[in-house]
Structures are given as C-alpha cells and as structure tokens.
Design a protein around this motif. Structure first.
Motif, PDB file in Angstrom:
ATOM      1  N   SER A 103       5.709  -7.469   2.485  1.00 18.54           N
ATOM      2  CA  SER A 103       4.701  -6.608   1.863  1.00 18.54           C
ATOM      3  C   SER A 103       4.692  -5.226   2.505  1.00 18.54           C
ATOM      4  CB  SER A 103       3.319  -7.258   1.982  1.00 18.54           C
ATOM      5  OG  SER A 103       3.288  -8.508   1.330  1.00 18.54           O
ATOM      6  N   MET A 104       4.712  -5.167   3.832  1.00 16.99           N
ATOM      7  CA  MET A 104       4.711  -3.868   4.513  1.00 16.99           C
ATOM      8  C   MET A 104       5.974  -3.076   4.201  1.00 16.99           C
ATOM      9  SD  MET A 104       2.916  -4.555   8.225  1.00 16.99           S
ATOM     10  CE  MET A 104       4.016  -5.901   8.689  1.00 16.99           C
ATOM     11  N   LYS A 105       7.097  -3.769   4.101  1.00 16.05           N
ATOM     12  CA  LYS A 105       8.347  -3.092   3.751  1.00 16.05           C
ATOM     13  C   LYS A 105       8.288  -2.556   2.331  1.00 16.05           C
ATOM     14  CE  LYS A 105      13.352  -3.831   3.481  1.00 16.05           C
ATOM     15  NZ  LYS A 105      14.452  -4.825   3.649  1.00 16.05           N
ATOM     16  N   THR A 106       7.664  -3.301   1.427  1.00  7.38           N
ATOM     17  CA  THR A 106       7.581  -2.886   0.026  1.00  7.38           C
ATOM     18  C   THR A 106       6.752  -1.621  -0.134  1.00  7.38           C
ATOM     19  OG1 THR A 106       7.796  -5.186  -0.720  1.00  7.38           O
ATOM     20  CG2 THR A 106       6.888  -3.603  -2.285  1.00  7.38           C
ATOM     21  N   VAL A 107       5.607  -1.550   0.547  1.00  2.00           N
ATOM     22  CA  VAL A 107       4.726  -0.382   0.400  1.00  2.00           C
ATOM     23  C   VAL A 107       5.043   0.714   1.414  1.00  2.00           C
ATOM     24  CG1 VAL A 107       2.885  -1.767  -0.580  1.00  2.00           C
ATOM     25  CG2 VAL A 107       2.959  -1.437   1.886  1.00  2.00           C
ATOM     26  N   GLY A 108       5.858   0.414   2.408  1.00  2.00           N
ATOM     27  CA  GLY A 108       6.262   1.423   3.389  1.00  2.00           C
ATOM     28  C   GLY A 108       5.215   1.754   4.422  1.00  2.00           C
ATOM     29  N   THR A 170     -10.940   4.193   9.089  1.00  6.61           N
ATOM     30  CA  THR A 170     -11.215   4.617   7.725  1.00  6.61           C
ATOM     31  C   THR A 170     -10.121   4.082   6.815  1.00  6.61           C
ATOM     32  OG1 THR A 170     -12.257   6.651   8.509  1.00  6.61           O
ATOM     33  CG2 THR A 170     -11.561   6.591   6.202  1.00  6.61           C
ATOM     34  N   VAL A 171     -10.521   3.439   5.716  1.00  5.08           N
ATOM     35  CA  VAL A 171      -9.542   2.900   4.761  1.00  5.08           C
ATOM     36  C   VAL A 171      -9.011   4.044   3.909  1.00  5.08           C
ATOM     37  CG1 VAL A 171      -9.189   1.332   2.827  1.00  5.08           C
ATOM     38  CG2 VAL A 171     -10.671   0.655   4.725  1.00  5.08           C
ATOM     39  N   GLN A 172      -7.699   4.254   3.945  1.00  2.00           N
ATOM     40  CA  GLN A 172      -7.067   5.327   3.191  1.00  2.00           C
ATOM     41  C   GLN A 172      -6.423   4.844   1.894  1.00  2.00           C
ATOM     42  OE1 GLN A 172      -4.430   7.019   6.307  1.00  2.00           O
ATOM     43  NE2 GLN A 172      -5.659   8.860   6.099  1.00  2.00           N
ATOM     44  N   ASP A 173      -5.975   3.604   1.866  1.00  2.00           N
ATOM     45  CA  ASP A 173      -5.287   3.089   0.690  1.00  2.00           C
ATOM     46  C   ASP A 173      -5.396   1.571   0.677  1.00  2.00           C
ATOM     47  OD1 ASP A 173      -3.839   3.024  -1.631  1.00  2.00           O
ATOM     48  OD2 ASP A 173      -1.939   3.675  -0.759  1.00  2.00           O
ATOM     49  N   GLY A 174      -5.263   0.988  -0.486  1.00  2.55           N
ATOM     50  CA  GLY A 174      -5.322  -0.461  -0.612  1.00  2.55           C
ATOM     51  C   GLY A 174      -4.421  -0.938  -1.740  1.00  2.55           C
ATOM     52  N   VAL A 175      -3.777  -2.074  -1.551  1.00  9.61           N
ATOM     53  CA  VAL A 175      -2.891  -2.625  -2.571  1.00  9.61           C
ATOM     54  C   VAL A 175      -3.046  -4.134  -2.623  1.00  9.61           C
ATOM     55  CG1 VAL A 175      -1.144  -0.798  -2.381  1.00  9.61           C
ATOM     56  CG2 VAL A 175      -0.955  -2.843  -0.959  1.00  9.61           C
ATOM     57  N   GLU A 192       5.670  -4.327  -9.018  1.00  6.54           N
ATOM     58  CA  GLU A 192       5.206  -3.232  -8.173  1.00  6.54           C
ATOM     59  C   GLU A 192       3.779  -3.517  -7.695  1.00  6.54           C
ATOM     60  OE1 GLU A 192       4.314   1.566  -8.546  1.00  6.54           O
ATOM     61  OE2 GLU A 192       5.465   0.518 -10.083  1.00  6.54           O
ATOM     62  N   PRO A 193       3.489  -3.282  -6.417  1.00  9.85           N
ATOM     63  CA  PRO A 193       2.141  -3.553  -5.901  1.00  9.85           C
ATOM     64  C   PRO A 193       1.057  -2.861  -6.727  1.00  9.85           C
ATOM     65  CG  PRO A 193       3.644  -3.084  -4.101  1.00  9.85           C
ATOM     66  CD  PRO A 193       4.405  -2.812  -5.361  1.00  9.85           C
ATOM     67  N   ILE A 194      -0.075  -3.545  -6.897  1.00 14.27           N
ATOM     68  CA  ILE A 194      -1.192  -3.010  -7.667  1.00 14.27           C
ATOM     69  C   ILE A 194      -2.024  -2.115  -6.756  1.00 14.27           C
ATOM     70  CG2 ILE A 194      -3.236  -3.590  -9.013  1.00 14.27           C
ATOM     71  CD1 ILE A 194      -1.956  -6.296  -9.599  1.00 14.27           C
ATOM     72  N   ARG A 195      -2.093  -0.832  -7.064  1.00 16.92           N
ATOM     73  CA  ARG A 195      -2.842   0.130  -6.256  1.00 16.92           C
ATOM     74  C   ARG A 195      -4.324   0.061  -6.601  1.00 16.92           C
ATOM     75  NH1 ARG A 195       0.179   2.424  -2.032  1.00 16.92           N
ATOM     76  NH2 ARG A 195       2.365   2.285  -2.672  1.00 16.92           N
ATOM     77  N   LEU A 196      -5.145  -0.271  -5.633  1.00 16.05           N
ATOM     78  CA  LEU A 196      -6.575  -0.434  -5.882  1.00 16.05           C
ATOM     79  C   LEU A 196      -7.239   0.875  -6.278  1.00 16.05           C
ATOM     80  CD1 LEU A 196      -7.643  -2.885  -3.031  1.00 16.05           C
ATOM     81  CD2 LEU A 196      -6.758  -3.394  -5.309  1.00 16.05           C
ATOM     82  N   ALA A 197      -6.665   1.999  -5.874  1.00 19.23           N
ATOM     83  CA  ALA A 197      -7.246   3.298  -6.215  1.00 19.23           C
ATOM     84  C   ALA A 197      -7.196   3.555  -7.713  1.00 19.23           C
ATOM     85  CB  ALA A 197      -6.512   4.409  -5.469  1.00 19.23           C
ATOM     86  N   CYS A 243     -13.626  -0.101  -4.931  1.00 17.03           N
ATOM     87  CA  CYS A 243     -14.745   0.817  -5.182  1.00 17.03           C
ATOM     88  C   CYS A 243     -14.739   2.016  -4.248  1.00 17.03           C
ATOM     89  CB  CYS A 243     -16.070   0.065  -5.057  1.00 17.03           C
ATOM     90  SG  CYS A 243     -16.425  -1.044  -6.431  1.00 17.03           S
ATOM     91  N   ASP A 244     -14.056   1.924  -3.132  1.00 17.48           N
ATOM     92  CA  ASP A 244     -14.060   3.007  -2.147  1.00 17.48           C
ATOM     93  C   ASP A 244     -12.847   3.914  -2.245  1.00 17.48           C
ATOM     94  OD1 ASP A 244     -16.438   2.091  -1.107  1.00 17.48           O
ATOM     95  OD2 ASP A 244     -15.463   0.790   0.362  1.00 17.48           O
ATOM     96  N   LEU A 245     -11.955   3.654  -3.212  1.00 15.97           N
ATOM     97  CA  LEU A 245     -10.703   4.392  -3.290  1.00 15.97           C
ATOM     98  C   LEU A 245     -10.549   5.054  -4.654  1.00 15.97           C
ATOM     99  CD1 LEU A 245      -8.356   1.726  -1.665  1.00 15.97           C
ATOM    100  CD2 LEU A 245      -9.145   3.838  -0.589  1.00 15.97           C
ATOM    101  N   GLY A 246      -9.843   6.172  -4.687  1.00 18.73           N
ATOM    102  CA  GLY A 246      -9.458   6.788  -5.944  1.00 18.73           C
ATOM    103  C   GLY A 246     -10.540   7.632  -6.584  1.00 18.73           C
TER     104      GLY A 246
END
Length: 267
Positions: A103-108, A170-175, A192-197, A243-246
């Motif tokens: 997962s970490m490799k996929t999202v970088g 601080t949460v900057q991104d979520g997938v 492709e990972p689903i971007r919560l933003a 709810c906290d992203l995007g």
C-alpha cells in the motif's frame, strides 16, 4: 586461498569462516525484541514512550517473522523467537506487513508519515445508477477484497504539557487501498487507491449492512464487512477522515446518495 589463509592465520577472525560473519546481522535481529521487552519492564506505564516501546517490539517481531518466511522460501536457515504466540497470529502479522508495504509503495508514502487506521476483509460492489437506492444490497454482486484505510500525517512541533513532551500530527491526505487476495503467492492492488479528499461517504437507512463511498470525480462503491458492527466501524472511520479532507469537506453532511440516482428529477 585468501579466504582460507585469513580464516586460519588471522587471529582477529578467530578461525570463523565467511558464513559466520554473514549470519551475524540476522542473529542480532532476534535480540531486539528481547531488548525492547526489558526496556518496557523498566519504563513506567505513564511514560509517553511506554506505548511506543510496546508497538516497536510488536513490529520487530512481525518483521522477524517476515524474514523467516522469506528465508524459508529460499531454502536457507530460519531464526525464531520463543516469545512468539500462536501460528495464526504470526501468519496474520506477516500478511499485514506485506499488504502495508504494498500500500505504501502504491501511494508513494514514507513509513514515518503513514498511519494505518483500519485494515481487514471487505466486500465491494459497484452498482448501476439508482440500483442500491431502489433495491438494497441483495441485488448487488460483491467481491472479496482486503481493505487498508491509511492517512498521511505531518508532525507538528513538540509542546510541553504539565511536564510531559507531546507531539501532535495533522492529517494531510487519506486513501482507501483495495487489495486482492493472494494469487500466485503475491498480493495485487485491485484498482487505483480511493482518495478520501474526493469522496462523499454516506449510508442508506434502509440498508444498514452497507455503506457508500462516492468518488465525485469517478464512480461509486458500496462496501460491507463481515457483520453490521464491523461495517459501521469502517463507515465511521472512513467518513471521519473524508470529512476533514478536500474542497468538499463543508458539504459532506448533505443528504446521502445525491449523485447516485440519475433517473429521478433533482429537487
């Protein structure tokens, strides 16, 4: 010839062959959990490092089992710890490590900035427009996947509170990463990972055993877990971080399914 002479005549090598030195780093890995365990016993439970020591010990043990599995596949010697518990627990930890690394490799993302919120089996369906709203989950075709809800955090400056040092994030991104079950001995990312933003997360009151994740840029997904409590736990956690992203975060408390049923007129 050089190796033979060095091993036999050089007193610093103590007549040890090259293989003895190559094995030394692997042998040391088995000692780290023991060291961390002793440090934990000498650390007060109220100390901020106590929980981190426990987590570090668990991670090292899991990595050690991962090493054992890889070396066993290659036909080399394996090393183990007496502190390991049941085989099922070891296998589960190894599988979790493999999926997290993928997962970490996929999202970088880096390991230091990544936090795993939830992980485990999920069932996924992609309904046609309006299908979930009209007929409920019984009409959907689900496939089994492994889900990993992960966020990327930024570490803020340390602060001192009542004599203890605290670090906030601080949460900057979520997938949400979806992984297929093992085939040919390897995990593969389903899509492709689903971007919560980019997502609106909602649940239909008439379908309590499912929830919806709507990617406003692409498509909609319906999820469910092994039972209703687990499904609701997934729903709450995904909705919380979405709810906290995007740029849509101020509108995510609107009515659910606002973009699902395109056959009905909008009000």
């Amino acid at each position: 010839i050089f190796l033979d002479v060095s091993q036999n005549d050089n007193t610093a090598l103590r007549r040890m062959n090259l293989r003895s030195f190559l094995m030394a780093p692997l042998q040391r890995v088995t000692k780290y959990p023991l060291l961390l365990s002793r440090i934990s016993k000498a650390t007060n439970e109220c100390h901020p490092d106590f929980s981190r020591l426990k987590e570090a010990k668990s991670r090292v043990e899991s990595h050690l089992e991962h090493i054992n599995m890889k070396t066993k596949q290659e036909g080399t010697a394996t090393w183990s710890l007496r502190s390991f518990r049941r085989d099922s627990r070891k296998n589960r930890e190894v599988i979790n490590i493999e999926m997290r690394e993928l997962s970490m490799k996929t999202v970088g993302w880096t390991r230091e900035s990544t936090r795993f919120i939830m992980e485990g089996p999920l069932q996924l369906a992609q309904p046609a427009d309006g299908q979930w709203l009209k007929k409920g989950s019984k009409s959907l075709k689900f496939q089994n996947v492994q889900g990993l809800l992960m966020v990327r955090t930024l570490r803020n400056a340390d602060t001192v509170t009542e004599g203890s040092l605290e670090t906030t994030e601080t949460v900057q991104d979520g997938v949400l990463v979806l992984i297929k079950d093992k085939s040919s001995g390897k995990f593969t990312v389903l899509r492709e990972p689903i971007r919560l933003a980019n997502c609106v997360v909602s649940a239909d009151p008439e379908c309590e055993d499912t929830f919806e994740v709507l990617d406003i840029r692409r498509e909609a997904f319906v999820f469910r877990a092994s039972d209703k409590p687990r499904t609701q736990q997934w729903f709450r956690q995904i909705k919380r971080y979405a709810c906290d992203l995007g740029s849509w975060r101020k509108r995510r408390n609107a009515l659910p399914n606002i973009m699902i049923n395109t056959t009905q007129s909008r009000s």
